[in-house]
Design a protein around this motif. Structure first.
Motif, short mmCIF file in Angstrom:
data_model
loop_
_atom_site.label_atom_id
_atom_site.label_comp_id
_atom_site.label_asym_id
_atom_site.label_seq_id
_atom_site.Cartn_x
_atom_site.Cartn_y
_atom_site.Cartn_z
N ARG A 1 2.50 12.68 11.73
CA ARG A 1 1.12 12.58 11.25
C ARG A 1 0.78 11.12 11.54
O ARG A 1 1.49 10.21 11.10
N ARG B 1 -7.58 7.09 -6.04
CA ARG B 1 -6.51 7.78 -5.31
C ARG B 1 -5.31 8.05 -6.21
O ARG B 1 -4.53 8.95 -5.97
N VAL C 1 -4.55 6.75 10.39
CA VAL C 1 -5.80 6.16 10.95
C VAL C 1 -5.75 5.91 12.46
O VAL C 1 -6.09 4.84 12.95
N ARG D 1 -1.69 10.94 -7.38
CA ARG D 1 -0.38 10.35 -7.12
C ARG D 1 0.53 10.43 -8.35
O ARG D 1 1.63 9.89 -8.35
N GLU E 1 -4.84 11.27 11.78
CA GLU E 1 -5.85 11.05 10.75
C GLU E 1 -6.99 10.30 11.41
O GLU E 1 -6.81 9.19 11.89
N ASP F 1 0.86 -1.19 0.00
CA ASP F 1 0.00 0.00 0.00
C ASP F 1 0.90 1.24 0.00
O ASP F 1 0.77 2.12 0.84
N PHE G 1 -7.22 -2.95 6.66
CA PHE G 1 -6.83 -2.58 5.29
C PHE G 1 -6.49 -3.87 4.53
O PHE G 1 -7.18 -4.86 4.71
N GLN H 1 -1.54 -5.90 5.66
CA GLN H 1 -1.48 -4.89 6.72
C GLN H 1 -2.21 -5.34 7.99
O GLN H 1 -3.25 -4.79 8.35
N PHE I 1 -10.10 -2.22 1.50
CA PHE I 1 -9.72 -2.47 0.11
C PHE I 1 -10.51 -3.64 -0.49
O PHE I 1 -10.10 -4.25 -1.45
N VAL J 1 2.71 5.19 11.17
CA VAL J 1 1.68 4.22 10.80
C VAL J 1 1.69 3.12 11.85
O VAL J 1 2.43 2.14 11.75
N TYR K 1 2.48 2.30 3.32
CA TYR K 1 1.65 2.28 4.54
C TYR K 1 1.59 0.86 5.12
O TYR K 1 0.67 0.52 5.87
N HIS L 1 -1.33 -0.58 12.09
CA HIS L 1 -1.00 -1.89 11.51
C HIS L 1 0.46 -1.91 11.10
O HIS L 1 1.09 -0.86 10.99
N HIS M 1 -3.12 12.55 -0.64
CA HIS M 1 -2.81 11.45 -1.56
C HIS M 1 -3.91 10.40 -1.61
O HIS M 1 -3.78 9.42 -2.33
C1 NOJ Z 1 -4.45 6.27 5.34
C2 NOJ Z 1 -3.40 6.56 4.32
O1 NOJ Z 1 -3.42 7.93 4.02
C3 NOJ Z 1 -3.71 5.68 3.14
O2 NOJ Z 1 -2.94 6.03 2.02
C4 NOJ Z 1 -3.51 4.25 3.55
O3 NOJ Z 1 -3.93 3.39 2.51
C5 NOJ Z 1 -4.34 3.90 4.80
N1 NOJ Z 1 -4.29 4.92 5.79
C6 NOJ Z 1 -3.81 2.64 5.43
O4 NOJ Z 1 -2.59 2.87 6.07
#
Ligand code: NOJ
Length: 569
Positions: A196, A425, A199, A429, A255, A59, A162, A166, A143, A99, A62, A102, A338
């Protein structure tokens, strides 16, 4: 209270698409270093880097397999140190993507946890027995498909909100939290200026992990109410703040997917008296509802067209947040990143009024109460990608949903592509357009994702040469905001509430009042003068058209910002 992170302008760098310095078609750390001067010229204070850690890239980073290593695709730790030093040297700051909901399934913790039911790391993740002939519950993954993946060897399923690459970390396990705090400390001790948090409002799951109500006969359903703003979230954020964040002069932005009903929960994260986070992206799901729809995998249904944004909705949502968070809370101001299509393609007109509408949207971002975030390329008015076939797409979300749709609708290819072109998305990108040379000056080699063919006219070099460009408009907005306490800290109040095409509001501090008028229509639009909107004697401080005689009519996508009541009244 005044804070540097309230006054800062943040610029999001989607690293793989920003600038390639090694000629492998992928953006990298060297590329960022080479463009720091550009960011400084724009007036950026803080750079947010999307993940550059070691990752199998299921991903786009991520999915982290080692938090303390830089992916060789982006450079080395030495280069990162140089980037940090060079950023600081120019008076800018740098925040990283944390991140921690996960990891990658290739992270050593997960590899261990998979070995046996009794492994020390088993409880770092969520492993559960299946129900008769099915997964432990019916939640849908962001997803597509189930959030559970079966492991043959240990005959249990693991949870992944996700992709299956992940797996979700179990924050209820204290050992997991300790590991994460140590990682954060390691980066902060290196000198980064904050995080940042990806999630972050998903980290606390309800214990039962029970079935969600199925929708319209679908096999899998949205289970987010069992993991969004979960039972221990505030406890964990407080602990994280106390143990780590509070020890540094940093900026934190979470986020936290939310809609208006979540304002109360959101307030708890950012109320400065509670010591959790500085601010969050609450994602404004009402505005972005087509993305939400996409992510819960109902995308590509004909119904999708119902989920278009509307101006009344946007006004209602933004106003609810601006008014609802209250004095002790701080907010973010952004329209895209993004994970969304390009803002000018979405909320503006990316053809006839590309310049005007890109400037108008920037005016919105910089005049709201909250730290403004620019997504790379928006400052030159980059537009949605021009993808022709499914082979042009890279995003796991887009591809999974396309395949899922085609498995249900054999002849749905054309429709699926039409919708992906609007909402994927990948739209945001595509490589940063630096100049009109091959590959838009992004890379000497074929980029990892297709360059938008409008790069010959839409690019940084051209923008820097044109004093009326979107770039210089952003620069001016940044300067004006920085010099105006009213713009940064003033109270927000919506005016012309019912106007169908104009979004207007005031920002007031002491006796100063600023009026912001934004026309979201590609046509001239009138409005009436009344008590709240009296422009006699008002001074235009910025606008995307030359000052007009007729102050009560806005031209297509016009933005006008006035000081309507001066300090010495
Ligand atoms: C939010 C991120 O901005 C995104 O790009 C990602 O796919 C998901 N979280 C999972 O980490």
């Amino acid at each position: 209270m005044k804070q540097w992170w309230k006054e800062a302008t943040v610029y999001e760098i989607y690293v793989r698409s920003f600038k390639d310095s090694t000629g492998d078609g992928l953006g990298d750390i060297g590329g960022i270093i080479s463009k720091l001067g550009y960011l400084k010229k724009l007036g950026v204070d803080v750079i947010w880097l999307t993940p550059i850690y070691e990752s199998p890239e299921a991903d786009n980073g991520y999915d982290i397999s080692n938090y303390l290593r830089i992916s060789p695709k982006f450079g080395t730790m030495k280069m990162f140190d140089r980037l940090l030093k060079e950023t600081h040297k120019r008076g800018m700051r740098l925040i990283m993507d944390g991140v921690f909901n996960h990891t990658s399934d290739e992270h050593s913790w997960f590899l261990e946890s998979k070995k046996s039911r009794t492994n020390k790391y088993r409880d770092y993740y969520f492993w559960r027995n299946g129900q008769k002939d099915r997964e432990p519950n019916n939640w849908v993954s962001f997803f597509g498909g189930s959030v559970w993946e079966y492991d043959k060897d240990t005959r249990q399923y693991y949870l992944h909100i996700f992709s299956k690459k992940q797996p979700d970390l179990n924050w209820d396990n204290k050992a997991v939290r300790e590991e994460i705090y140590a990682i954060m400390k390691w980066w902060l001790d290196k000198g980064i200026d904050g995080f940042r948090f990806d999630v972050i409002n998903f980290i606390s799951k309800t214990r039962s992990l029970r079935d969600a109500n199925p929708s319209r006969g679908k096999k899998y359903a949205d289970g987010s109410k069992y993991y969004k703003n979960g039972p221990n979230i505030n406890k964990y954020l407080k602990e994280m703040n106390m143990r780590v964040l509070s020890k540094y002069d940093i900026m934190t932005v979470g986020e936290t997917a939310a809609n208006i009903e979540d304002i109360n929960a959101t307030r708890l994260y950012v109320d400065s008296r509670r010591h959790e986070l500085n601010m969050v992206f609450h994602e404004n799901n009402e505005i972005h509802s087509d993305k939400k729809t996409a992510e819960i995998a109902t995308l590509l249904d004909k119904r999708h067209d119902k989920f278009k944004w509307t101006l009344p909705n946007l006004k209602r949502t933004i106003t609810a947040w601006q008014e609802g968070l209250g004095d002790y809370c701080w907010d973010t101001a952004y329209l895209g990143n993004h994970d969304y299509p390009r803002i000018v393609s979405r909320f503006g007109d990316d053809k006839k009024y590309r310049t005007e509408s890109a400037k108008m949207l920037a005016t919105l971002i910089f005049t709201l109460r909250g730290t403004p975030f620019i997504y790379q390329g928006d400052e030159i008015g980059m537009t949605n990608g021009d993808f022709k076939s499914i082979n042009d797409y890279v995003d796991i979300g887009a591809i999974n949903m396309y395949n899922e749709y085609l498995s249900r609708h054999k002849n749905g290819r054309a429709y699926a592509l039409k919708i992906l072109r609007k909402i994927s998305r990948d739209n945001a990108r595509t490589p940063m357009q630096w100049d009109d040379s091959r590959n838009a000056g992004f890379s000497k080699r074929k980029p990892w994702i297709k360059v938008n063919s409008n790069y010959r006219t839409v690019n940084v070099e051209a923008a820097l040469k044109d004093k009326n460009s979107i770039f210089y408009y952003y620069k001016k907005l940044i300067e004006i905001r920085k010099g105006s306490n009213t713009m940064m800290y003033g109270k927000y109040r919506q005016v012309l509430d019912k106007h169908p095409d104009i979004f207007a509001y005031t920002r007031s501090l002491g006796s100063e009042k600023i009026l912001v008028l934004l026309n979201f229509k590609g046509k001239a639009t009138k409005f009436k003068q009344h008590r709240d909107v009296l422009l006699n004697g008002a001074e235009l401080i910025i606008g995307n058209y030359p000052e007009s005689e007729n102050k009560y009519e806005l031209r297509p996508y016009e933005a006008a910002v006035y000081v309507i009541c001066s300090r010495h009244s």
